[in-house]
Design an enzyme around this catalytic site. Structure first.
Site, PDB file in Angstrom:
ATOM      1  N   HIS A  17      27.935 242.715  13.945  1.00 36.93           N
ATOM      2  CA  HIS A  17      28.901 242.194  12.968  1.00 36.93           C
ATOM      3  C   HIS A  17      30.195 243.011  13.008  1.00 36.93           C
ATOM      4  O   HIS A  17      31.292 242.455  12.993  1.00 36.93           O
ATOM      5  CB  HIS A  17      28.337 242.272  11.536  1.00 36.93           C
ATOM      6  N   LYS A  41      18.619 231.467  -0.624  1.00 37.80           N
ATOM      7  CA  LYS A  41      18.133 232.539   0.249  1.00 37.80           C
ATOM      8  C   LYS A  41      17.717 233.729  -0.609  1.00 37.80           C
ATOM      9  O   LYS A  41      18.359 234.025  -1.615  1.00 37.80           O
ATOM     10  CB  LYS A  41      19.235 232.977   1.213  1.00 37.80           C
ATOM     11  N   ARG A  90      25.921 234.752  20.130  1.00 38.31           N
ATOM     12  CA  ARG A  90      25.199 235.768  20.920  1.00 38.31           C
ATOM     13  C   ARG A  90      24.631 235.175  22.195  1.00 38.31           C
ATOM     14  O   ARG A  90      24.707 235.759  23.258  1.00 38.31           O
ATOM     15  CB  ARG A  90      24.040 236.352  20.094  1.00 38.31           C
ATOM     16  N   SER A 128      20.210 240.867  12.034  1.00 36.07           N
ATOM     17  CA  SER A 128      19.800 241.542  10.793  1.00 36.07           C
ATOM     18  C   SER A 128      18.276 241.528  10.667  1.00 36.07           C
ATOM     19  O   SER A 128      17.677 242.485  10.170  1.00 36.07           O
ATOM     20  CB  SER A 128      20.420 240.856   9.579  1.00 36.07           C
TER      21      SER A 128
HETATM   22  O1  PNS Z   1      24.804 235.131   8.730  1.00 37.50           O
HETATM   23  P1  PNS Z   1      24.331 233.701   8.635  1.00 37.50           P
HETATM   24  O2  PNS Z   1      23.164 233.596   7.686  1.00 37.50           O
HETATM   25  O3  PNS Z   1      24.054 233.092   9.987  1.00 37.50           O
HETATM   26  O4  PNS Z   1      25.569 232.885   7.980  1.00 37.50           O
HETATM   27  C1  PNS Z   1      25.415 231.529   7.665  1.00 37.50           C
HETATM   28  C2  PNS Z   1      26.574 231.039   6.771  1.00 37.50           C
HETATM   29  C3  PNS Z   1      26.714 231.927   5.552  1.00 37.50           C
HETATM   30  C4  PNS Z   1      27.870 231.074   7.540  1.00 37.50           C
HETATM   31  C5  PNS Z   1      26.250 229.567   6.362  1.00 37.50           C
HETATM   32  O5  PNS Z   1      24.934 229.494   5.899  1.00 37.50           O
HETATM   33  C6  PNS Z   1      27.175 229.027   5.295  1.00 37.50           C
HETATM   34  O6  PNS Z   1      28.342 228.831   5.518  1.00 37.50           O
HETATM   35  N1  PNS Z   1      26.622 228.787   4.103  1.00 37.50           N
HETATM   36  C7  PNS Z   1      27.373 228.288   2.971  1.00 37.50           C
HETATM   37  C8  PNS Z   1      26.959 226.856   2.650  1.00 37.50           C
HETATM   38  C9  PNS Z   1      27.663 225.861   3.543  1.00 37.50           C
HETATM   39  O7  PNS Z   1      28.875 225.770   3.554  1.00 37.50           O
HETATM   40  N2  PNS Z   1      26.877 225.060   4.290  1.00 37.50           N
HETATM   41  C10 PNS Z   1      27.426 224.007   5.113  1.00 37.50           C
HETATM   42  C11 PNS Z   1      27.466 224.331   6.563  1.00 37.50           C
HETATM   43  S1  PNS Z   1      26.102 223.548   7.346  1.00 37.50           S
END
Ligand code: PNS
Length: 159
Positions: A17, A41, A90, A128
């Site tokens: 990150h 979550k 990645r 993570s």
């Molecule tokens: O680190 P991560 O868990 O891969 O990040 C995922 C994240 C936070 C970018 C994604 O889950 C997110 O944007 N969540 C907010 C809800 C949202 O906007 N969902 C619509 C996209 S499918």
């Protein structure tokens, strides 16, 4: 670029990150690190802890702001008047999920584009979840996370 958002769960922040944050901060006037605070979550670290860890490890990068967000990422982007989302890729295994998310976000708000940075090779395996698995069994996590957060991670597992 005027500004960009680098969103994620950061549970906890990893060196992968930090690598993306440093590189993105060099591409934009202002980088907003958005820490997800959605109730679906159940993270190991509270959103306050995740924000504070990120603030600590990015304290020397002047154009980085760390904030939490709830709800949809595109709504957060609108609130911040930001049109660019940055995500790290990645490996090909990330691609399907990332593509669907980027496309969904563009349908939801066509003013928002997602830019992908390829993760540096030395962090390509890192996540993570791997950090948590290693820390849980007292493995050495010093090659995976910034020095400043190592003790905080071990302490979650009573060490
Ligand atoms: O680190 P991560 O868990 O891969 O990040 C995922 C994240 C936070 C970018 C994604 O889950 C997110 O944007 N969540 C907010 C809800 C949202 O906007 N969902 C619509 C996209 S499918």
């Amino acid at each position: 670029m005027k500004s960009a958002i680098y969103p994620g769960s950061f549970d906890p922040v990893t060196l992968g990150h930090v690598d993306i944050i440093k590189r993105s901060a060099g591409l934009t006037d202002k980088l907003i690190v958005g820490v997800l605070n959605n109730s679906t979550k159940t993270p190991l670290f509270s959103v306050e802890e995740r924000v504070n860890m990120l603030k600590n490890v990015t304290r020397k990068i002047p154009n980085v702001e760390v904030v939490s967000f709830t709800g949809l990422l595109v709504d957060f982007a609108k609130e911040k008047d930001c049109h660019v989302i940055i995500r790290g890729l990645r490996a090909v295994t990330d691609f399907e999920y990332e593509l669907a998310m980027a496309q969904t976000n563009r349908v939801a708000n066509p003013d928002v584009d997602t830019i992908f940075l390829t993760t540096s090779l030395k962090y390509a395996y890192l996540s993570s979840s791997i950090v948590k698995e290693m820390a849980q069994y007292n493995g050495d996590i010093s090659k995976f996370v910034p020095e400043e957060v190592i003790e905080q991670i071990y302490s979650k597992y009573g060490r």
